[in-house]
Design an enzyme around this catalytic site. Structure first.
Site, mmCIF file in Angstrom:
data_model
loop_
_atom_site.group_PDB
_atom_site.id
_atom_site.type_symbol
_atom_site.label_atom_id
_atom_site.label_comp_id
_atom_site.label_asym_id
_atom_site.label_seq_id
_atom_site.Cartn_x
_atom_site.Cartn_y
_atom_site.Cartn_z
ATOM 1 N N LYS A 76 -15.438 -9.451 -1.769
ATOM 2 C CA LYS A 76 -14.057 -9.649 -1.317
ATOM 3 C C LYS A 76 -14.039 -10.669 -0.181
ATOM 4 C CE LYS A 76 -10.074 -6.823 0.223
ATOM 5 N NZ LYS A 76 -9.663 -5.479 0.666
ATOM 6 N N SER A 92 -5.411 -4.087 -1.692
ATOM 7 C CA SER A 92 -5.653 -5.497 -1.471
ATOM 8 C C SER A 92 -6.899 -6.021 -2.177
ATOM 9 C CB SER A 92 -5.783 -5.767 0.026
ATOM 10 O OG SER A 92 -6.923 -5.111 0.556
ATOM 11 N N SER A 134 -6.850 0.314 -0.639
ATOM 12 C CA SER A 134 -7.220 -1.030 -1.077
ATOM 13 C C SER A 134 -8.423 -1.093 -2.010
ATOM 14 C CB SER A 134 -7.465 -1.943 0.124
ATOM 15 O OG SER A 134 -6.229 -2.434 0.588
#
Lengths: 469, 93, 448
Positions: free
Chosen positions: A78, A153, A177
């Site tokens: 990420k 996210s 997330s």
């Protein structure tokens, strides 16, 4: 079966048995990325060349009998994890040119474990969101239906795994997330106990809540990844000194007769298709010899309010460093969502409002922590749906200042308490979108929730389904 | 509830035009209305929780390790001069 | 003071904030060297003290110990529960947009320092925080810029805040000297104001003589880095504020900067609204919970401080108040004195004498060890011990029993006198210096 479709466990077996090389496996993933990325946009930065070099080295090590746990396994990271020499943007324009001079602890750990880094995945800018639509570089699409959102996210991370671009992914969760995008993309998402995995080098969202963790194709992979990631870090004062457990080994230990708690408030207002799927899963658990028991948990609606205040306050503080002087761009480069969060957080910490908002939220946080403590005296784990709906259409989050909070309503309470949770697929909707449930456990009982998830995975075949891309 | 958005924006060091301020003001009020439900929960005798690790007294020993080379420290800065990072003049007086 | 009866006498009300940099090896929250003075800019930084995304603070144990030791030495209560907070404001030398400091739960509170007239200056709090980077203002190709060096960013800083207890600049000066002395005795900081290791922010207001309530405004003066400037700034403000009050107006509450070239204070940009630092507990650092035994152990480990040492010197060594004061000003000198006293005891040299010699002869303790000092004192004392008549008798005797040497001398072999000196010294057994003996011999011989 294509090489890129393999799980870590399968790929590792193939590599060790010399059925294929790390270079072949990495090339397969890179080819897959090339093919599907135009539709998905899961990555912000690709590091294909570097990945092939790393694969070359991994092959040499494999040849010499090295058996480190992720050796030769291509993964995605990420984009809020700092990577030395590789651009790290948190999908925000503020950092669009930022190249960190250091690695996050988690990045160092996966690298030392032998993983091949394919690139950095898209996210809501600064992790502010649950859709990946709030990325300053454009949304990521859901591999199951590209008109749908992947969640967020860690939307890029979940999509990269669901679409077989990466064998596994490193993501991070503040509240939902990891679990929510994993749920919408039909993959396994594990949010460890707060302090189990180091936050050093992870671009902070809400410091008292942020928990890095894996997104994988199987529960066993999640256990393996956690073995690599978990542990005390002298660079993060909030990491636990408790030694991590042998999660893979404990996965296969027979655990029977567990008591699973369910709370009505976690099913109210949830899409009936999801409720039905989770109830079927609960029956499966009963067949496996466990008991289901109704309990009363704190109404998750209050958790939304607590979470919103705590998170916005910490966000306003954590984003204070972005002034464009030492790196990145100035404060005029923040997107609308960041502006909203900074404004609310600044307001709730400001003189005259602190007690009414921040201090109040901290006190209710205490009540939520105590509520779970009580619950875990009665039951071993709590199970519920991960999300109230399946993946929503692209565009749903626009101009909805609390979109994330509402779609993460079912994970916020456990996040506020810092508890571990895992999301796994437990069915598909009529529209062929994944449905997922979450298993939440007491502090540092990742082994227990992994074990239960594994039991369920062994008797169902949801995780074998692949999206049609 | 009246929120002085201009004041909040100044505290937050956010350069926002009037139109943006107006929109943000409305959204702030909307979110705060949602949050007000916390007042339904009595918390008179409750201690606040600011972190959930249960840890205390986490410290490190006083030993030195290498700093970043100057070039790495300055690498991402848009404006530098002679090893310094440059900003438009800040006056103390 | 004016004799004009219409003049109202004004009295200052002064409080003081002092920042002291601790001399730890590494910074407060990272392992960069805190020895930044005079180093190349931006060579002592890392992700933590540069405030890079993702970096996290881990507190330095030695710095926290130093802070608590200062609190103990200043008679503070040490809080068993304590925590760090974030203090938010924007300035280019503050990399994170907040300073890690302490707000609600400082390590130490409610202490005091006693001045020589027994006036108690109450200490409100002693807390731990981190220093900022350094700004230099400069013209660069016609553009006015500020240059930033982050080497100082994150150096441990202890802030010591008093109540508004000072009545004049002299008291402030004495307090500062005492504070500096205590900190140096503890060995936790070198506290050199001229290196920026000790910085001062007095807040000053003025009230009519005889009034007891606090004035409803105060003026804070920043950027002061010497004791004498603190004094001057206070006296300047006293005059400035008194004249405003005399006009029937009230000085505005503000922060002013000290201009060290012109020796005046200058109003800084007036802030329309009071600073709102939005403090909240630092989530990256777990709180502190001390056991009272831990604090007791630190208290026991405190070195004897100047006041106690001075009292003990007067008591145990029968030296004057004045001598004791001078000898205990610096811990090193006091230690030298005590070591010399120990050696002196074995040679019958009294502490009073040792104190005298150290103070009057301005002994350089950097180049001499205490034992040497005692040796010198013993030597000079023996010289004083011999009687002049006895000395003359020995000289006479030497001349009488060595006619050959006398003859040689008379023939011009002036070196021959050294033979006679040697003969005398053997008799005297070191009770006189060779120089003195030679002097007497030459006088005698030349008169023959």
């Amino acid at each position: 079966m294509k090489l890129y479709e393999l799980t870590i466990t399968e790929a590792r077996k193939g590599l060790l048995e010399k059925n294929f090389s790390a270079r072949e496996l990495t090339s397969a993933c890179l080819e897959r990325i090339k093919a599907v990325e135009p539709k998905l946009h899961a990555f912000v930065t690709l590091t294909g060349e570097q990945a092939l070099e790393e694969a070359q080295k991994a092959d040499t090590l494999l040849g010499s009998g090295d058996v480190r746990p992720l050796l030769g396994i291509p993964i995605s990271i990420k984009d809020n994890f700092c990577t030395n020499g590789v651009r790290t943007t948190a999908s925000s324009n503020v950092l669009r040119n930022f190249v960190p001079p250091y690695d996050a602890t988690v990045v160092r750990l996966v690298t030392e474990a032998g993983a091949i880094r394919l690139g950095k995945t898209n996210m809501d800018a600064f992790a502010h969101g649950s859709s990946t639509e709030a990325s300053d570089f454009g949304p990521t699409r859901n591999p199951w239906n590209i008109e749908r959102l992947p969640g967020g996210s860690s939307g890029g991370a979940a999509a990269s795994v669901a679409a077989d671009e990466a064998i596994a992914a490193v993501g991070s969760e503040t509240a939902g997330s990891i679990r929510q995008p994993a749920a919408w993309c039909g993959v396994v998402g594990l949010k460890p106990t707060y302090g189990r995995v180091s936050r050093y080098g992870v671009i902070a969202m809400a410091s008292s809540l942020d928990s890095p963790g894996p997104i994988t194709k199987s529960v066993e992979d999640a256990a393996l990844m956690l073995e690599v990631l978990a542990g005390h870090d002298p660079m993060d004062a909030t990491t636990s000194p408790l030694p991590p457990k042998p999660y893979r080994k404990l996965l296969k230990e027979k655990r029977e007769n567990l008591t699973i708690g369910i709370s009505d408030d976690y099913f109210n207002g949830v899409d009936p298709e999801i409720v039905a799927a989770v109830q079927k899963a609960l029956q499966e658990f009963e067949r496996l010899g466990h008991k289901v028991k109704k309990i009363k948990l704190f109404d998750p609606q209050y958790a939304i309010a607590v979470y919103t205040i705590l998170q916005r306050s910490e966000v306003s503080s954590n984003l204070a460093r972005y002034d464009g002087i030492r790196y990145g761009f100035g404060r005029d480069a923040f997107g609308e969502e960041a502006q909203r969060r900074i404004m609310l957080g600044t307001y709730s910490l400001s003189a005259g409002y602190y007690d009414a908002y921040y201090a109040k939220a901290q006190k209710v946080r205490t009540l939520i922590v105590e509520d779970f403590e009580r619950a875990f005296q009665e039951v071993d784990v709590v199970i519920g749906p991960t999300t109230p709906s399946t993946a929503l259409p692209v565009g749903s989050s626009k101009d909805h200042p609390m979109f994330g909070e509402i779609s993460d309503v079912l994970v916020e309470a456990s996040t506020i308490a810092g508890l571990p949770g895992i999301s796994i697929c437990c069915g598909f909707s009529k529209e062929l979108l994944p449905i997922s449930m979450q298993i939440m456990g007491p502090y540092f009982m990742e082994d227990l929730i992994l074990n239960l998830a594994y039991q369920y995975e062994q008797v169902t075949d949801w995780s074998n389904r692949k999206p049609n891309l | 509830m009246e929120i002085n958005v201009e004041h909040v924006a100044k505290l937050a060091n956010l350069p926002l035009d009037e139109k943006r301020l107006e929109i943000l003001g409305k959204q702030l009020t909307e979110t705060l209305l949602y949050i007000d439900r916390l007042n339904e929960i009595p918390t008179e005798d409750v201690e606040p929780t600011s972190q959930v690790t249960g840890l205390t007294n986490v410290m490190r020993d006083d030993t030195v390790s290498d700093s970043l080379p100057q070039q790495a420290a300055l690498e991402n800065a848009p404006d530098t001069y002679n090893g310094y990072i440059v900003v438009n003049a800040i006056f103390e007086e | 003071m004016s004799n004009d009866i219409r003049t109202i006498t004004y009295q200052p009300v002064i409080g003081l904030e002092v920042h002291v940099e601790l001399s730890t090896a590494s910074k407060m929250f990272c392992r960069c060297s805190s020895d930044y003075f005079g180093q190349e800019p931006n060579t002592h930084t890392c992700p933590v003290c540069l405030g890079l995304p993702g970096a996290l603070p881990v507190p330095n144990e030695k710095a926290i110990e130093g802070c608590i030791m200062i609190g103990l030495a200043l008679n503070c209560d040490i809080a068993l529960f304590s925590q760090f907070d974030r203090k938010h404001y924007y300035y280019p030398d503050l990399p994170k947009g907040y300073q890690i400091s302490q707000y609600q739960h400082p390590f130490c509170a409610k202490g005091y320092i006693l001045l020589s007239n027994n006036k108690k200056i109450r200490i409100r709090r002693v807390h731990m925080e981190e220093d900022t980077g350094k700004l230099m203002h400069q013209d660069l190709d016609g553009r006015a810029v500020s240059l930033i060096d982050f080497n100082r960013s994150g150096v441990p800083l202890v802030e010591i805040v008093t109540e508004p207890d000072f009545e004049n600049a002299d008291q402030v000066k004495e307090y500062l000297q005492k504070l500096q002395q205590i900190i140096r005795y503890l060995g936790v900081a070198t506290a050199n104001p001229d290196k920026g290791e000790m910085r001062f922010e007095p807040n000053i207001s003025v009230r009519k003589a005889g009034e007891t309530g606090l004035p409803d405004y105060k003026v804070e003066v920043k950027n002061i880095n010497s004791f004498s400037f603190v004094e001057r700034a206070i006296n300047y403000e006293l005059k400035r504020q008194s004249s405003i009050l005399e006009r029937g107006e009230t000085p505005i509450q503000e922060t002013r900067g000290w201009d060290e070239r012109r020796h005046v204070t200058l109003g800084q940009r007036t802030k329309e609204e009071a600073m709102d630092y939005r403090y909240f507990p630092e989530p990256d650092i777990p709180p502190f919970q001390w056991q009272s035994e831990q604090i007791d152990a630190l208290r026991k480990a405190l070195p004897e401080l100047a006041d106690a040492k001075k009292a003990r010197f007067i008591q145990s060594y029968s030296i004057t108040d004045y001598d004791a004061e001078l000898l205990t000003r610096e811990r090193r000198l006091a230690d030298f004195f005590e070591e010399a006293v120990k050696v002196g005891q074995q040679h019958g040299v009294e502490p009073k004498i040792i104190a005298n010699v150290i103070i009057n002869k301005k002994v350089d303790i950097d180049t001499m060890v205490p034992a040497e000092l005692i040796k010198d004192i013993v030597a000079s004392r023996k010289i004083e011990a011999i009687d002049e008549t006895e000395l003359l008798a020995v000289v006479q005797e030497a001349i009488a029993s060595n006619p050959k040497a006398v003859e040689d001398y008379k023939k011009g072999k002036t070196n021959a006198v050294m033979f006679l000196v040697g003969a005398c010294m053997r008799q005297l057994k070191g009770k006189a210096t060779p120089e003195r003996v030679k002097e007497l011999l030459v006088a005698r011989l030349d008169a023959m």
